[in-house]
Design a protein around this motif. Structure first.
Motif, short mmCIF file in Angstrom:
data_model
loop_
_atom_site.label_atom_id
_atom_site.label_comp_id
_atom_site.label_asym_id
_atom_site.label_seq_id
_atom_site.Cartn_x
_atom_site.Cartn_y
_atom_site.Cartn_z
N GLU A 138 0.83 -1.21 0.00
CA GLU A 138 0.00 0.00 0.00
C GLU A 138 0.87 1.26 0.00
O GLU A 138 0.57 2.22 -0.71
CB GLU A 138 -0.94 0.00 1.20
N ARG A 139 1.96 1.25 0.78
CA ARG A 139 2.86 2.41 0.79
C ARG A 139 3.50 2.60 -0.58
O ARG A 139 3.60 3.73 -1.08
CB ARG A 139 3.94 2.23 1.86
N THR A 140 3.91 1.50 -1.20
CA THR A 140 4.52 1.58 -2.53
C THR A 140 3.52 2.10 -3.55
O THR A 140 3.85 2.95 -4.39
CB THR A 140 5.03 0.18 -2.97
N ALA A 141 2.28 1.62 -3.48
CA ALA A 141 1.24 2.07 -4.41
C ALA A 141 0.95 3.55 -4.21
O ALA A 141 0.80 4.30 -5.20
CB ALA A 141 -0.02 1.24 -4.23
N GLU A 142 0.88 4.01 -2.98
CA GLU A 142 0.62 5.42 -2.70
C GLU A 142 1.77 6.28 -3.22
O GLU A 142 1.56 7.34 -3.80
CB GLU A 142 0.41 5.63 -1.19
N SER A 143 2.98 5.81 -3.03
CA SER A 143 4.15 6.53 -3.52
C SER A 143 4.11 6.63 -5.05
O SER A 143 4.39 7.69 -5.62
CB SER A 143 5.41 5.81 -3.06
N ALA A 144 3.76 5.53 -5.71
CA ALA A 144 3.67 5.53 -7.18
C ALA A 144 2.54 6.46 -7.64
O ALA A 144 2.68 7.16 -8.65
CB ALA A 144 3.42 4.11 -7.69
N ARG A 145 1.43 6.49 -6.92
CA ARG A 145 0.32 7.38 -7.28
C ARG A 145 0.76 8.84 -7.19
O ARG A 145 0.50 9.65 -8.08
CB ARG A 145 -0.88 7.12 -6.38
N LYS A 146 1.45 9.18 -6.10
CA LYS A 146 1.93 10.56 -5.93
C LYS A 146 2.92 10.93 -7.04
O LYS A 146 2.88 12.03 -7.57
CB LYS A 146 2.57 10.73 -4.55
N MET A 147 3.81 9.99 -7.36
CA MET A 147 4.78 10.25 -8.43
C MET A 147 4.06 10.47 -9.76
O MET A 147 4.41 11.36 -10.53
CB MET A 147 5.76 9.07 -8.55
N GLY A 148 3.04 9.66 -10.02
CA GLY A 148 2.25 9.82 -11.24
C GLY A 148 1.57 11.18 -11.29
O GLY A 148 1.55 11.83 -12.35
N ASN A 149 1.02 11.62 -10.17
CA ASN A 149 0.40 12.95 -10.12
C ASN A 149 1.42 14.05 -10.40
O ASN A 149 1.13 15.00 -11.14
CB ASN A 149 -0.27 13.18 -8.76
N LEU A 150 2.62 13.92 -9.79
CA LEU A 150 3.66 14.92 -10.04
C LEU A 150 4.08 14.93 -11.51
O LEU A 150 4.26 16.00 -12.10
CB LEU A 150 4.88 14.64 -9.15
N LEU A 151 4.23 13.75 -12.10
CA LEU A 151 4.60 13.68 -13.52
C LEU A 151 3.50 14.27 -14.40
O LEU A 151 3.79 14.93 -15.41
CB LEU A 151 4.90 12.23 -13.91
N GLU A 152 2.26 14.05 -14.03
CA GLU A 152 1.15 14.62 -14.80
C GLU A 152 1.20 16.14 -14.74
O GLU A 152 1.04 16.82 -15.76
CB GLU A 152 -0.18 14.12 -14.24
N LYS A 153 1.44 16.68 -13.55
CA LYS A 153 1.53 18.14 -13.40
C LYS A 153 2.70 18.69 -14.19
O LYS A 153 2.59 19.74 -14.84
CB LYS A 153 1.65 18.51 -11.92
N ALA A 154 3.84 17.99 -14.13
CA ALA A 154 5.02 18.44 -14.88
C ALA A 154 4.75 18.41 -16.38
O ALA A 154 5.12 19.34 -17.11
CB ALA A 154 6.22 17.56 -14.55
N ALA A 155 4.09 17.35 -16.86
CA ALA A 155 3.76 17.27 -18.29
C ALA A 155 2.79 18.36 -18.69
O ALA A 155 2.93 18.97 -19.77
CB ALA A 155 3.19 15.89 -18.60
N THR A 156 1.81 18.64 -17.85
CA THR A 156 0.85 19.71 -18.14
C THR A 156 1.56 21.05 -18.19
O THR A 156 1.34 21.85 -19.11
CB THR A 156 -0.26 19.73 -17.06
N PHE A 157 2.45 21.31 -17.24
CA PHE A 157 3.20 22.56 -17.21
C PHE A 157 4.07 22.69 -18.46
O PHE A 157 4.09 23.75 -19.12
CB PHE A 157 4.06 22.61 -15.94
N ALA A 158 4.79 21.62 -18.80
CA ALA A 158 5.65 21.65 -20.00
C ALA A 158 4.83 21.86 -21.25
O ALA A 158 5.23 22.61 -22.16
CB ALA A 158 6.45 20.35 -20.09
N SER A 159 3.68 21.24 -21.32
CA SER A 159 2.80 21.39 -22.48
C SER A 159 2.32 22.83 -22.61
O SER A 159 2.30 23.41 -23.71
CB SER A 159 1.61 20.44 -22.33
N LYS A 160 1.94 23.46 -21.50
CA LYS A 160 1.50 24.86 -21.53
C LYS A 160 2.63 25.77 -21.97
O LYS A 160 2.43 26.69 -22.77
CB LYS A 160 0.98 25.27 -20.16
N LYS A 161 3.84 25.52 -21.45
CA LYS A 161 4.99 26.34 -21.83
C LYS A 161 5.29 26.17 -23.32
O LYS A 161 5.62 27.15 -24.01
CB LYS A 161 6.24 25.97 -21.00
N TYR A 162 5.19 24.94 -23.82
CA TYR A 162 5.42 24.69 -25.25
C TYR A 162 4.39 25.45 -26.08
O TYR A 162 4.73 26.07 -27.10
CB TYR A 162 5.35 23.19 -25.53
N MET A 163 3.13 25.40 -25.66
CA MET A 163 2.07 26.11 -26.38
C MET A 163 2.31 27.61 -26.36
O MET A 163 2.13 28.30 -27.37
CB MET A 163 0.70 25.78 -25.77
#
Length: 118
Positions: free
Chosen positions: A67-92
């Protein structure tokens, strides 16, 4: 004949007493065997219960770790999603700024009536 009858009767009574003693000894031996078996079964059940508790503890520990590993992976996924969204906005933004600059340059060229040499 009477003596023979008395002797036979005494022999028969002695044999019956001996048989009763053997039956009692056998009953005592059976009871002791049952007691030993009950004791062994109780020991085996206690050992099984301890094993079951230990396995349950290990399973809970493993589950918590997963459960701790899954929660950590979920948080990492959320951070990567935010980073991708930010990079996409900057590219646009960069693409829009580049297109705007190109259009401004083109309008300047048209408004100054200059012709491109190519």
């Amino acid at each position: 004949m009477k003596l023979f009858e008395i002797e036979a009767y005494k022999s028969w009574v002695a044999m019956e007493l001996e048989q009763e003693m053997e039956v009692k000894e056998a009953e005592v031996a059976v009871q002791q065997a049952e007691d030993y078996l009950d004791s062994d079964m109780e020991s085996a059940m206690d050992e099984f219960r301890r094993f079951e508790v230990e396995m349950e503890r290990m399973a809970m520990s493993e589950l918590e770790s997963l459960e701790r590993t899954a929660e950590s992976a979920r948080k990492m996924g959320n951070l990567l999603e935010k980073a991708a969204t930010f990079a996409s906005k900057k590219y646009m933004e960069a693409a829009l700024n580049s297109a705007t600059a190109s259009m401004k340059t083109a309008w300047k060229g048209l408004s100054s009536k200059k012709v491109h040499p190519s």
